[in-house]
Enzyme design. Structure first.
Site, PDB file in Angstrom:
ATOM      1  N   LYS A 153       0.893  -1.163   0.000  1.00  0.00           N
ATOM      2  CA  LYS A 153       0.000   0.000   0.000  1.00  0.00           C
ATOM      3  C   LYS A 153       0.921   1.200   0.000  1.00  0.00           C
ATOM      4  O   LYS A 153       2.058   1.101   0.435  1.00  0.00           O
ATOM      5  CB  LYS A 153      -0.898   0.005   1.241  1.00  0.00           C
ATOM      6  CG  LYS A 153      -1.944  -1.089   1.232  1.00  0.00           C
ATOM      7  CD  LYS A 153      -2.910  -0.907   2.375  1.00  0.00           C
ATOM      8  CE  LYS A 153      -3.932  -2.033   2.407  1.00  0.00           C
ATOM      9  NZ  LYS A 153      -4.779  -1.969   3.596  1.00  0.00           N
ATOM     10  N   HIS A 156       1.750   6.441   2.912  1.00  0.00           N
ATOM     11  CA  HIS A 156       0.987   7.698   2.878  1.00  0.00           C
ATOM     12  C   HIS A 156       1.445   8.610   4.002  1.00  0.00           C
ATOM     13  O   HIS A 156       2.311   8.274   4.798  1.00  0.00           O
ATOM     14  CB  HIS A 156      -0.513   7.419   2.915  1.00  0.00           C
ATOM     15  CG  HIS A 156      -0.970   6.809   4.198  1.00  0.00           C
ATOM     16  ND1 HIS A 156      -1.078   7.531   5.368  1.00  0.00           N
ATOM     17  CD2 HIS A 156      -1.340   5.535   4.498  1.00  0.00           C
ATOM     18  CE1 HIS A 156      -1.493   6.727   6.330  1.00  0.00           C
ATOM     19  NE2 HIS A 156      -1.656   5.519   5.836  1.00  0.00           N
ATOM     20  N   HIS A 159       1.852   7.640   7.676  1.00  0.00           N
ATOM     21  CA  HIS A 159       3.102   6.954   8.014  1.00  0.00           C
ATOM     22  C   HIS A 159       4.249   7.951   8.097  1.00  0.00           C
ATOM     23  O   HIS A 159       5.179   7.769   8.873  1.00  0.00           O
ATOM     24  CB  HIS A 159       3.441   5.886   6.967  1.00  0.00           C
ATOM     25  CG  HIS A 159       2.434   4.790   6.899  1.00  0.00           C
ATOM     26  ND1 HIS A 159       1.801   4.429   5.736  1.00  0.00           N
ATOM     27  CD2 HIS A 159       1.926   3.993   7.868  1.00  0.00           C
ATOM     28  CE1 HIS A 159       0.954   3.453   5.994  1.00  0.00           C
ATOM     29  NE2 HIS A 159       0.996   3.176   7.278  1.00  0.00           N
TER      30      HIS A 159
END
Length: 597
Positions: A153, A156, A159
């Site tokens: 994933k 983003h 994080h």
């Protein structure tokens, strides 16, 4: 005897106050001098009692004591008079003023300046440099889990916040004497890998995977999710595949291992650019089943497990924490179970004194449930788990409006800074590696925007504001540091400076020079406060205050063009110490202070 100790030996003697560290924070001596004055004038107060009440003053005042806090009999005015009537200025404290319930104390400027600059110079030239460090955590170990992106994933901005705050905490605990273990707990397990496996057969490419594993796996994940919307069978296949992984089927695990390894390799490159380093990359996949099973057994004994359609739930209603799934009905684990098992394994491995999870406030309930379950399992160390949470980043997309990968943020910030720097051709040509410098200035912009406000606050990401050299931004801090670094280059005839004892710091008489000397000597306290609050914003505020104080001094505390060489040397020492302290604060915030830009 150090230069500092020999200078202190010639000053009026002071009592040693328990818990103070004057060897690393010279202001402790001035606070002790104030505490002695007040305690001597107001028995039965002890020096220790008064010391805890010596606070930093507001603008123009060094230290303030609020008399009502001591709860002494008699009127505040009478108590203040007793202190004032016995006050004699000396080489520690030159003045005291009574204002309502407060006593305001001013440190003796020549002593303050000499001690502050001597201590900072000595400790920043020790090996390793130690100004701003302390030994409060000596002999203790902390495990800090932060960043923790999900493989496949996008990395983003949530994080990114965890990474920036976590890296700051790791630096902070090290500065306070703790042994620090930095963990990156990857989201590398779960049903999404079943989906990716199904998608990889249809959309996967080994070449693309080698090139950028994270991006390629995300592309597959997006495509296969779209397929799953159309065809419910895709999710059934995915769940079957994940069940094979959980059961240890080697053919199902082989691809997954490869994806994990390639993703970690890519992440390491991204982290290196952010000046962030982990001791270990762990993941949900590495948590053994043994403790996951034991957790369910223990909670069953406590009558807290409910069986609903074959799924196992833990009932925490009694503590107002709702119900949480621990095992799905097909018998596969869920991340709460893996977190419990992971924490137990970590304690067995590290025997930590404290473990910190840097996770968004959206996960507050999850962390509360998780900590509560470990306490119910009667692990004594469960009391030493801490959740350091943070708010959301709003409006985070590239300027073309798409969702952002970390490397896009860095590229974009770098290119904007590069354009800025090119505007001054002469300075640009003097920089050895403009690409690296523009990247570091850009990253400083991203990090400082993130750490400027209290971490629990949401903030709106603003490209223009973040990359500006005007106002309180990362580029402005880098500029302030570079400007300080240039003073030595512009005044080579003053270097190297003579031994400290030969520099006359009494010549630093300008109010703005005193402001800098006082401010830089507060840095060890800034570090201690940050450890107590886990707030990077206090360190950011300090760095800006110092940058502003330096900026205010440029016109009056000049080095270049000062005809009196002794005065010029004292001023250069002041600016060198200011540069060392600003650099230390920036490094604590995981920035790399630049020498030229």
């Amino acid at each position: 005897m150090t230069t500092l100790a020999s200078f202190i030996a010639n000053l009026p003697p002071l009592p040693k106050v328990e818990g103070t560290e004057p060897d690393v924070c010279v202001l402790d001596l001035f606070r002790a001098a104030i505490a002695k004055r007040v305690a001597d004038a107001l028995p039965p107060l002890t020096i220790e009692q008064v010391y805890t009440g010596v606070d930093y003053g507001k603008k123009g005042v060094d230290f303030t004591v609020a008399l009502p806090r001591f709860r002494l009999p008699g009127k505040v005015d009478e108590l203040a008079k007793k202190v004032l009537s016995t006050f004699q200025p000396d080489e520690w404290i030159e003045n005291v003023v009574h204002d309502k319930a407060f006593l305001h104390f001013t440190c003796c400027t020549p002593t303050l300046t000499r001690l502050a600059l001597t201590q900072i110079y000595d400790l920043t030239h020790s090996s390793p440099p130690s100004f701003g460090t302390n030994s409060s955590g000596k002999g203790k170990k902390v495990v800090i889990e932060y960043s923790s992106p999900n493989i496949a994933k996008s990395f983003h901005v949530g994080h990114l916040r965890s990474t920036i705050i976590g890296a700051f905490l790791a630096n902070l605990y090290k500065a306070c004497g703790w042994e620090v273990v930095s963990l990156n707990y990857l989201g590398d397990w779960g049903t999404q890998f079943g989906l990716i496996a199904v998608g990889f057969e249809k959309y996967g490419s080994q070449t693309e995977l080698e090139k950028d594993a994270i991006k390629h796996l995300l592309d597959i994940y997006i495509k296969v999710n779209a397929d799953a919307e159309e065809d419910p069978n895709v999710k059934v296949e995915a769940a079957k595949f994940f069940k094979r992984m959980e059961d240890g089927d080697e053919s199902a695990l082989e691809n997954w291992r490869n994806w994990r390894e390639l993703s970690i390799r890519k992440y390491k490159e991204e982290y290196a650019r952010l000046n962030v380093h982990f001791d270990e990359y762990v993941g949900e996949s590495l948590v053994g089943k043994q403790w996951q099973d034991k957790a369910i057994d223990r909670l069953t004994e406590l009558n807290l497990i409910e069986d609903i359609d074959g799924a196992k739930l833990v009932n925490l209603e009694k503590w107002k924490m709702g119900r949480a799934v621990l095992r799905k009905k097909d018998g596969t684990s869920i991340y709460l179970t893996r977190d419990i098992g992971g924490a137990i394994e970590r304690y067995e491995k590290y025997q930590f004194d404290k473990m910190i999870y840097v996770v968004s406030s959206q996960q507050d309930l999850h962390l509360s449930q998780f900590f509560k379950i470990l306490k119910l399992m009667e692990f004594p160390w469960a009391e030493n788990l801490e959740h350091v949470n943070y708010g959301l980043v709003l409006g985070m997309s590239t300027r073309r409006g798409t969702v952002v990968f970390l490397d896009q943020i860095i590229k974009e910030a770098t290119s904007v800074m590069h354009e800025q720097m090119k505007k001054n051709e002469e300075k640009y040509n003097a920089i050895e590696d403009p690409e690296m410098v523009s990247q570091e200035v850009g990253i400083s912009g991203v990090k400082i925007q993130d750490m400027s406000a209290k971490r629990i606050n949401n903030y709106t990401f603003n490209w223009e504001r973040m990359l500006s050299f005007e106002g309180d931004t990362g580029p402005y801090l880098q500029y302030a540091h570079v400007r300080l670094a240039s003073i030595g280059r512009k005044n080579p005839e003053l270097l190297p400076l003579p031994p400290l004892a030969a520099i006359n710091t009494d010549l630093l008489v300008e109010p703005s020079a005193r402001d800098i000397a006082f401010l830089i000597s507060t840095y060890p306290d800034v570090v201690k406060t940050a450890l107590r609050t886990h707030e990077p914003s206090g360190v950011v505020t300090f760095a800006f205050r110092l940058s502003h104080a330096i900026s205010s001094a440029w016109e009056t505390v000049i080095v270049k063009g000062e005809p009196d060489q002794e005065k010029a040397r004292a001023r250069l020492l002041l600016y060198q110490c200011a540069q060392e302290v600003l650099g230390a604060a920036m490094r604590l915030l995981s920035l790399q202070p630049l020498e030229r830009m």
